[in-house]
Design an enzyme around this catalytic site. Structure first.
Site, PDB file in Angstrom:
ATOM      1  N   LEU A   1       8.870   5.476   3.419  1.00  0.00           N
ATOM      2  CA  LEU A   1       8.220   6.763   3.633  1.00  0.00           C
ATOM      3  C   LEU A   1       6.716   6.631   3.804  1.00  0.00           C
ATOM      4  CD1 LEU A   1      10.130   8.926   1.011  1.00  0.00           C
ATOM      5  CD2 LEU A   1      10.701   8.498   3.398  1.00  0.00           C
ATOM      6  N   GLY A   2       6.136   5.591   3.239  1.00  0.00           N
ATOM      7  CA  GLY A   2       4.694   5.428   3.348  1.00  0.00           C
ATOM      8  C   GLY A   2       4.223   4.311   2.444  1.00  0.00           C
TER       9      GLY A   2
ATOM     10  N   GLY B   1       0.857   3.428  -0.202  1.00  0.00           N
ATOM     11  CA  GLY B   1      -0.343   3.921  -0.870  1.00  0.00           C
ATOM     12  C   GLY B   1      -1.043   2.812  -1.620  1.00  0.00           C
ATOM     13  N   GLY B   2      -1.948   3.218  -2.502  1.00  0.00           N
ATOM     14  CA  GLY B   2      -2.728   2.245  -3.240  1.00  0.00           C
ATOM     15  C   GLY B   2      -1.893   1.365  -4.149  1.00  0.00           C
TER      16      GLY B   2
ATOM     17  N   GLY C   1       1.481   0.635  -3.631  1.00  0.00           N
ATOM     18  CA  GLY C   1       2.485  -0.092  -2.872  1.00  0.00           C
ATOM     19  C   GLY C   1       3.278   0.858  -2.008  1.00  0.00           C
ATOM     20  N   ALA C   2       4.475   0.449  -1.639  1.00  0.00           N
ATOM     21  CA  ALA C   2       5.291   1.222  -0.709  1.00  0.00           C
ATOM     22  C   ALA C   2       6.150   2.258  -1.434  1.00  0.00           C
ATOM     23  CB  ALA C   2       6.192   0.284   0.097  1.00  0.00           C
ATOM     24  N   VAL C   3       6.476   3.326  -0.703  1.00  0.00           N
ATOM     25  CA  VAL C   3       7.392   4.357  -1.195  1.00  0.00           C
ATOM     26  C   VAL C   3       8.612   4.361  -0.279  1.00  0.00           C
ATOM     27  CG1 VAL C   3       7.719   6.801  -1.709  1.00  0.00           C
ATOM     28  CG2 VAL C   3       5.472   5.742  -2.052  1.00  0.00           C
TER      29      VAL C   3
ATOM     30  N   LYS D   1       8.761   4.768  -5.689  1.00  0.00           N
ATOM     31  CA  LYS D   1       7.499   4.054  -5.533  1.00  0.00           C
ATOM     32  C   LYS D   1       7.624   2.677  -6.178  1.00  0.00           C
ATOM     33  CE  LYS D   1       3.532   6.154  -5.914  1.00  0.00           C
ATOM     34  NZ  LYS D   1       2.329   6.831  -6.451  1.00  0.00           N
TER      35      LYS D   1
ATOM     36  N   ASP E   1      -6.756  13.661  -5.453  1.00  0.00           N
ATOM     37  CA  ASP E   1      -6.407  12.951  -4.215  1.00  0.00           C
ATOM     38  C   ASP E   1      -5.482  13.796  -3.344  1.00  0.00           C
ATOM     39  OD1 ASP E   1      -6.702  10.837  -2.466  1.00  0.00           O
ATOM     40  OD2 ASP E   1      -5.028   9.698  -3.289  1.00  0.00           O
TER      41      ASP E   1
END
Length: 342
Positions: free
Chosen positions: A64-65, A67-68, A70-72, A87, A155
């Site tokens: 899905l994406g 981020g800071g 790691g991956a989701v 996550k 955020d």
């Protein structure tokens, strides 16, 4: 709420596994990272790596994406018949276990229909977009006003908002969130956030506040209305900054020219005007001139009049200090240089 809870507990499952793996190396951190919440049954439920791997096809399914942390990944919880977001901390994570634990502990406190991540995909029509803004505003109102403590998200950005199958907005990623007393409403801390969404005063002081969250909300509102990112370096200079461009159109009485061209003319002009003006109101350079999220909702509901804004965008008076390194769409922590996002 089944989907929201599932997304939380599966995220927690990956944390719990990583903490177990690191126990030999960092027992002093693992021992009290959740303050005994796992042990006394009050915290999130634990999952094994095998359970998590099963619902995510061994982390080889849909990503899905990133981020800071790691991956989701997208997963499916069979017993609840619901999709979940999982996550997973990467070895190259820019953030630590403590920040991840903070996210889990804060999310564990929350019970609101517009919080925690889910996923939905489509070219969104105007009705859905306006609904998303309302959902995000409702989530932020809950965080700021309705709990025992005020929660500063710190955020808020487009990539932290996902949709369920009914196109209901879900605000997630509480890794940078902070609890503060309602009476205080702000907290001085290290600089954190994402460039393009951060309020200008935060870059100078590092101070988290309700007003800073409202600024980030305003940027997202403008992105939803205009169908573009907050910073577009490939655009001509006059259009590269979304906030500056929309404010210029407002001053030239061409505000509806900011509407996403992919919508053609298929939108409610009154709602579009309202959303664009509210977005500009929220991103006012002076935090004292921004509305509360309560007032924002009232205007979006047409329960209060539109604000009167200056025709020219006020000039920010905040400097950018040396000592904050920020990459596009990544959380910010103190390092040598600043980079404008992609």
């Amino acid at each position: 709420m089944a989907g929201g809870a599932a997304a939380l507990i599966f995220g927690t499952g990956s944390i719990w596994f990583i903490l177990r793996r690191k126990r030999k190396k960092a027992n002093q951190v693992d021992g009290n990272i959740f303050d005994g919440e796992f042990q006394n049954g009050m915290g999130p439920r634990k999952f094994s790596l095998a359970q998590i791997a099963k619902v995510t096809t061994n982390f080889k399914g849909e990503k899905l994406g990133v981020g800071g942390f790691g991956a989701v990944f997208r997963g499916y919880l069979r017993d609840l018949d619901t999709d979940v977001a999982v996550k997973r901390i990467s070895k190259a994570s820019k953030q630590g276990i403590k920040e991840y634990a903070s996210e889990v502990k804060i999310i564990s406190r929350l019970r609101h229909k517009n919080l925690v991540k889910l996923i939905g995909k489509s070219l969104l029509n105007w009705d859905v977009r306006f609904k998303i803004v309302h959902g995000l505003a409702s989530a932020l109102f809950y965080l700021h006003e309705e709990g025992d403590h005020c929660i500063l998200h710190r955020d808020i950005k487009a990539s932290n908002i996902m949709l369920d199958s009914g196109f209901n907005a879900k605000l997630g990623d509480f890794g940078l969130a902070r609890l503060v007393d309602h009476a205080k409403g702000s907290q001085t801390t290290h600089l954190a956030g994402t460039m393009g969404y951060m309020a200008p005063e935060c870059v100078l002081s590092g101070k988290a506040s309700k007003e800073a969250d409202v600024y980030s909300f305003g940027v997202v509102a403008l992105e939803i209305a205009c169908g573009r990112r907050s910073i577009e370096p490939t655009y001509e200079e006059s259009r590269a900054s979304l906030v500056a461009w929309v404010w210029d159109l407002f001053g030239n009485r061409q505000l509806l020219g900011a509407a996403d061209p992919k919508l053609s003319i298929d939108f409610d002009a009154k709602e579009m005007e309202c959303l664009l003006i509210v977005g500009l109101w929220c991103v006012h350079p002076d935090p004292k001139s921004r509305p509360s999220i309560r007032k924002t909702i009232q205007v979006l509901n047409f329960e209060a009049p539109l604000p009167k804004l200056p025709s020219a965008r006020p000039t920010p008076t905040y400097g950018v200090p040396v000592g904050c390194g920020i990459q596009a769409s990544d959380p910010c922590f103190s390092t040598p240089t600043i980079t404008i996002p992609r």
